[in-house]
Structures are given as structure tokens and as C-alpha cells.
Design a protein around this motif. Sequence first.
Motif, PDB file in Angstrom:
ATOM      1  N   TRP A  25       0.819  -1.192   0.093  1.00 52.51           N
ATOM      2  CA  TRP A  25      -0.168   0.063   0.059  1.00 52.51           C
ATOM      3  C   TRP A  25       1.059   1.175  -0.183  1.00 52.51           C
ATOM      4  CZ3 TRP A  25      -2.096  -2.701   4.717  1.00 52.51           C
ATOM      5  CH2 TRP A  25      -2.912  -3.942   4.557  1.00 52.51           C
ATOM      6  N   PRO A  26       0.672   2.303  -0.908  1.00 53.98           N
ATOM      7  CA  PRO A  26       1.396   3.354  -0.701  1.00 53.98           C
ATOM      8  C   PRO A  26       1.014   4.250   0.548  1.00 53.98           C
ATOM      9  CG  PRO A  26       0.289   3.021  -2.744  1.00 53.98           C
ATOM     10  CD  PRO A  26      -0.254   2.210  -2.038  1.00 53.98           C
ATOM     11  N   TRP A  27       2.352   4.786   0.767  1.00 50.20           N
ATOM     12  CA  TRP A  27       2.247   5.553   2.252  1.00 50.20           C
ATOM     13  C   TRP A  27       2.125   7.136   1.657  1.00 50.20           C
ATOM     14  CZ3 TRP A  27       1.138   6.633   6.850  1.00 50.20           C
ATOM     15  CH2 TRP A  27       2.021   7.464   7.482  1.00 50.20           C
ATOM     16  N   ARG A  28       1.205   7.715   2.143  1.00 52.72           N
ATOM     17  CA  ARG A  28       0.947   9.222   1.938  1.00 52.72           C
ATOM     18  C   ARG A  28       1.003  10.093   3.213  1.00 52.72           C
ATOM     19  NH1 ARG A  28       0.965   7.723  -3.060  1.00 52.72           N
ATOM     20  NH2 ARG A  28      -1.126   7.024  -3.984  1.00 52.72           N
ATOM     21  N   PRO A  29       2.267  10.531   3.388  1.00 56.35           N
ATOM     22  CA  PRO A  29       2.730  11.029   4.740  1.00 56.35           C
ATOM     23  C   PRO A  29       2.219  12.495   4.561  1.00 56.35           C
ATOM     24  CG  PRO A  29       4.775  10.920   3.323  1.00 56.35           C
ATOM     25  CD  PRO A  29       3.604  10.047   2.859  1.00 56.35           C
ATOM     26  N   GLU A  31      -0.603  13.582   4.315  1.00 59.13           N
ATOM     27  CA  GLU A  31      -1.655  14.094   3.440  1.00 59.13           C
ATOM     28  C   GLU A  31      -2.943  13.723   4.100  1.00 59.13           C
ATOM     29  OE1 GLU A  31      -1.526  12.291  -0.561  1.00 59.13           O
ATOM     30  OE2 GLU A  31       0.691  12.767  -0.517  1.00 59.13           O
ATOM     31  N   ALA A  32      -3.956  14.522   4.256  1.00 56.24           N
ATOM     32  CA  ALA A  32      -5.289  14.314   4.396  1.00 56.24           C
ATOM     33  C   ALA A  32      -5.865  13.515   3.638  1.00 56.24           C
ATOM     34  CB  ALA A  32      -6.084  15.602   4.724  1.00 56.24           C
ATOM     35  N   VAL A  33      -6.777  12.447   4.244  1.00 58.40           N
ATOM     36  CA  VAL A  33      -7.561  11.490   3.576  1.00 58.40           C
ATOM     37  C   VAL A  33      -8.194  12.061   2.732  1.00 58.40           C
ATOM     38  CG1 VAL A  33      -8.800   9.387   3.528  1.00 58.40           C
ATOM     39  CG2 VAL A  33      -7.270   9.703   5.305  1.00 58.40           C
ATOM     40  N   PRO A  34      -8.343  11.769   1.375  1.00 62.45           N
ATOM     41  CA  PRO A  34      -9.240  12.644   0.300  1.00 62.45           C
ATOM     42  C   PRO A  34     -10.566  12.423   0.706  1.00 62.45           C
ATOM     43  CG  PRO A  34      -7.712  11.256  -0.884  1.00 62.45           C
ATOM     44  CD  PRO A  34      -7.591  11.063   0.459  1.00 62.45           C
ATOM     45  N   GLY A  35     -11.659  13.434   0.395  1.00 59.95           N
ATOM     46  CA  GLY A  35     -13.147  13.319   0.475  1.00 59.95           C
ATOM     47  C   GLY A  35     -13.403  12.198  -0.327  1.00 59.95           C
ATOM     48  N   GLY A  36     -14.456  11.298   0.274  1.00 63.25           N
ATOM     49  CA  GLY A  36     -14.806  10.193  -0.683  1.00 63.25           C
ATOM     50  C   GLY A  36     -14.018   8.869  -0.465  1.00 63.25           C
ATOM     51  N   LEU A  37     -12.879   8.955   0.063  1.00 57.05           N
ATOM     52  CA  LEU A  37     -12.255   7.698   0.528  1.00 57.05           C
ATOM     53  C   LEU A  37     -12.362   7.202   1.819  1.00 57.05           C
ATOM     54  CD1 LEU A  37     -10.063   5.865  -0.712  1.00 57.05           C
ATOM     55  CD2 LEU A  37      -8.285   6.996   0.019  1.00 57.05           C
ATOM     56  N   LEU A 101      -0.455  10.970  11.168  1.00 51.67           N
ATOM     57  CA  LEU A 101       0.768  11.217  10.537  1.00 51.67           C
ATOM     58  C   LEU A 101       0.623  11.026   9.083  1.00 51.67           C
ATOM     59  CD1 LEU A 101       2.649   8.295  12.501  1.00 51.67           C
ATOM     60  CD2 LEU A 101       2.946  10.587  12.891  1.00 51.67           C
ATOM     61  N   GLY A 102      -0.593  10.372   8.577  1.00 51.48           N
ATOM     62  CA  GLY A 102      -0.696  10.028   7.135  1.00 51.48           C
ATOM     63  C   GLY A 102      -1.494   8.847   7.020  1.00 51.48           C
ATOM     64  N   TYR A 103      -1.617   8.409   5.787  1.00 49.84           N
ATOM     65  CA  TYR A 103      -2.210   7.293   5.295  1.00 49.84           C
ATOM     66  C   TYR A 103      -1.770   6.196   4.439  1.00 49.84           C
ATOM     67  CZ  TYR A 103      -4.315   9.326   1.229  1.00 49.84           C
ATOM     68  OH  TYR A 103      -4.553   9.782  -0.201  1.00 49.84           O
ATOM     69  N   LEU A 104      -2.175   4.930   4.382  1.00 51.72           N
ATOM     70  CA  LEU A 104      -1.878   3.920   3.454  1.00 51.72           C
ATOM     71  C   LEU A 104      -3.110   3.900   2.470  1.00 51.72           C
ATOM     72  CD1 LEU A 104      -0.119   1.349   5.884  1.00 51.72           C
ATOM     73  CD2 LEU A 104       0.996   2.828   4.067  1.00 51.72           C
ATOM     74  N   TYR A 105      -2.819   4.002   1.314  1.00 52.38           N
ATOM     75  CA  TYR A 105      -3.839   3.902   0.394  1.00 52.38           C
ATOM     76  C   TYR A 105      -4.038   2.250  -0.184  1.00 52.38           C
ATOM     77  CZ  TYR A 105      -6.316   4.052  -4.181  1.00 52.38           C
ATOM     78  OH  TYR A 105      -7.166   3.873  -5.218  1.00 52.38           O
ATOM     79  N   SER A 110      -9.095  -4.553   0.741  1.00 59.70           N
ATOM     80  CA  SER A 110      -9.325  -5.999   1.508  1.00 59.70           C
ATOM     81  C   SER A 110      -9.968  -5.688   2.840  1.00 59.70           C
ATOM     82  CB  SER A 110      -7.991  -6.561   1.693  1.00 59.70           C
ATOM     83  OG  SER A 110      -7.163  -5.724   2.456  1.00 59.70           O
ATOM     84  N   ALA A 111     -10.171  -4.418   3.352  1.00 58.53           N
ATOM     85  CA  ALA A 111     -10.560  -4.069   4.486  1.00 58.53           C
ATOM     86  C   ALA A 111     -12.108  -3.581   4.180  1.00 58.53           C
ATOM     87  CB  ALA A 111      -9.733  -3.086   5.525  1.00 58.53           C
ATOM     88  N   ASN A 112     -12.452  -3.201   3.188  1.00 58.78           N
ATOM     89  CA  ASN A 112     -13.629  -2.471   2.438  1.00 58.78           C
ATOM     90  C   ASN A 112     -14.453  -3.334   1.336  1.00 58.78           C
ATOM     91  OD1 ASN A 112     -15.304  -0.233   2.515  1.00 58.78           O
ATOM     92  ND2 ASN A 112     -14.289   0.814   1.126  1.00 58.78           N
ATOM     93  N   GLY A 113     -14.495  -4.629   1.727  1.00 57.52           N
ATOM     94  CA  GLY A 113     -15.336  -5.274   0.697  1.00 57.52           C
ATOM     95  C   GLY A 113     -15.065  -5.066  -0.818  1.00 57.52           C
ATOM     96  N   GLY A 114     -13.777  -4.987  -0.929  1.00 56.60           N
ATOM     97  CA  GLY A 114     -13.131  -4.817  -2.342  1.00 56.60           C
ATOM     98  C   GLY A 114     -13.228  -3.541  -2.863  1.00 56.60           C
ATOM     99  N   HIS A 115     -13.592  -2.516  -2.128  1.00 58.31           N
ATOM    100  CA  HIS A 115     -13.517  -1.197  -2.685  1.00 58.31           C
ATOM    101  C   HIS A 115     -12.560  -0.395  -2.145  1.00 58.31           C
ATOM    102  CE1 HIS A 115     -17.358  -1.718  -4.326  1.00 58.31           C
ATOM    103  NE2 HIS A 115     -17.818  -2.390  -3.169  1.00 58.31           N
ATOM    104  N   GLU A 116     -11.727   0.552  -2.718  1.00 57.50           N
ATOM    105  CA  GLU A 116     -10.759   1.197  -2.220  1.00 57.50           C
ATOM    106  C   GLU A 116     -11.130   1.972  -0.759  1.00 57.50           C
ATOM    107  OE1 GLU A 116      -9.618   4.535  -4.904  1.00 57.50           O
ATOM    108  OE2 GLU A 116     -11.593   5.573  -4.594  1.00 57.50           O
ATOM    109  N   CYS A 117      -9.796   1.960  -0.228  1.00 56.53           N
ATOM    110  CA  CYS A 117     -10.089   2.631   1.442  1.00 56.53           C
ATOM    111  C   CYS A 117      -8.605   3.345   1.920  1.00 56.53           C
ATOM    112  CB  CYS A 117     -10.478   1.730   2.485  1.00 56.53           C
ATOM    113  SG  CYS A 117      -9.746   0.286   2.752  1.00 56.53           S
ATOM    114  N   ALA A 118      -8.523   3.958   2.918  1.00 56.63           N
ATOM    115  CA  ALA A 118      -7.506   4.456   3.458  1.00 56.63           C
ATOM    116  C   ALA A 118      -7.391   3.766   5.095  1.00 56.63           C
ATOM    117  CB  ALA A 118      -7.484   5.930   3.720  1.00 56.63           C
ATOM    118  N   ARG A 119      -6.167   3.432   5.451  1.00 54.39           N
ATOM    119  CA  ARG A 119      -5.699   2.916   6.524  1.00 54.39           C
ATOM    120  C   ARG A 119      -4.768   4.043   7.284  1.00 54.39           C
ATOM    121  NH1 ARG A 119      -5.872  -3.161   6.350  1.00 54.39           N
ATOM    122  NH2 ARG A 119      -6.863  -3.427   4.297  1.00 54.39           N
ATOM    123  N   VAL A 120      -5.240   4.482   8.446  1.00 56.54           N
ATOM    124  CA  VAL A 120      -4.541   5.797   8.953  1.00 56.54           C
ATOM    125  C   VAL A 120      -3.550   5.509   9.969  1.00 56.54           C
ATOM    126  CG1 VAL A 120      -4.836   7.524  10.593  1.00 56.54           C
ATOM    127  CG2 VAL A 120      -6.687   7.201   8.486  1.00 56.54           C
TER     128      VAL A 120
END
Length: 199
Positions: A25-29, A31-37, A101-105, A110-120
Amino acid sequence: MSRIEYSAEIAELLGRVRRRPDAGWPWRPGEAVPGGLPVKQSWGWLFVPDGRVLMLVNPRDGVVSLPGGSLEPEDDGDPGVALAREAGEEAQAVIGPPHYLGYLYDRVGSANGGHECARVRMAAALHAVGPTAPDPASGRHYRRLLVAPGLAVELLGWGEAGLRQAHAAVATAVVELGVPAAANETIEELPSSGSLFPR
């Protein structure tokens, strides 16, 4: 160069450590989690005053992790609330206010029923751990270790991306929590009776 010290019991435990496969998962240091994610998980680098962090070891399978987990309805969408709750459930930990700190994209979700999500990812002070108790979600009694952040990355198997995450956690902890930039390198297991970490 300092020498990492640990007991024979910890050496035996570390000999059974297993790493989860790297999900990439790409690390986004910073960065705020985008709206809708949607934010589905929150995990924390929990620091004691000497700069070490809390790691959990599942004694059944040797898998290591930072404290944290999935957001639940009672968390009201707040990753900091989720982290405090999960740290309490898994490690009987009492923490200070978390710092983002940021989030992993997670594109696969896998934590969201097969839909993209953020892991903070967050950083917080570890004030205390209570007597060990089973995690309500799994029934596991985790072994609780204090480990220098760089060694935590090695045990987790997170590689270069994990090292960047640890650097972000340490930089925040130095400024916000007053911990030293160079942590104590002794690996210590917290007693089953619990511990306090006065500030």
C-alpha cells in the motif's frame, strides 16, 4: 554502536515471529485522506518516554503488529477514537491524544469489501498498560513488547516504506511528545500485571 539487549525469553519469542505479506500500500505522509475515500483502519505508533514503541505479538502464530484495527460504529468515524479503543482492547493500553501521521492507500480494499479505502497511521504517548486480558474480538492474549521504532519496522517486515513511516512517527513524537530521537534499544516485554509510564 549500541548493542540491542533482550532476555532469553524474548529471544525465544522473536525466534517465532512471523511477518504478514507486504501488501504494497502506498504511504501518503502528512496528506489528509481525500473526501470520499473511506477510512477503514487506524493503527498507532505508541511511544513511551525513552522513545520505544509498543508492539504486539500473537503467541498463537507469531504475527507481530502495531496496536490498532478497524473503525467501528461507536468510533463515529474518528480514527483517533478507534485507535484508543483498539489499543485498550488489544493491549489494555491507555494513550494520550493521537497525532495524525498520514495514511496508506489500499486500492484493493481488502478491509472494505473490495473497494478502495484508507488505513490511517497515528502517533501517541503510551501512558499505561493494564493487566493482560483477552482481546474481545479474537480472545487472544497478546505479548506486549517495547521496541525501538527502527527495529519495529524490521520485525514487521515493512521495508523502506515502513522506515519512512517510522521516521514520520519519530519526528512527530520528538516534537509533540518530547521523546528522544534516538530510542533506547533494549527490547523489553511488559509484565502481565501491567506498567505505568509517567511523564
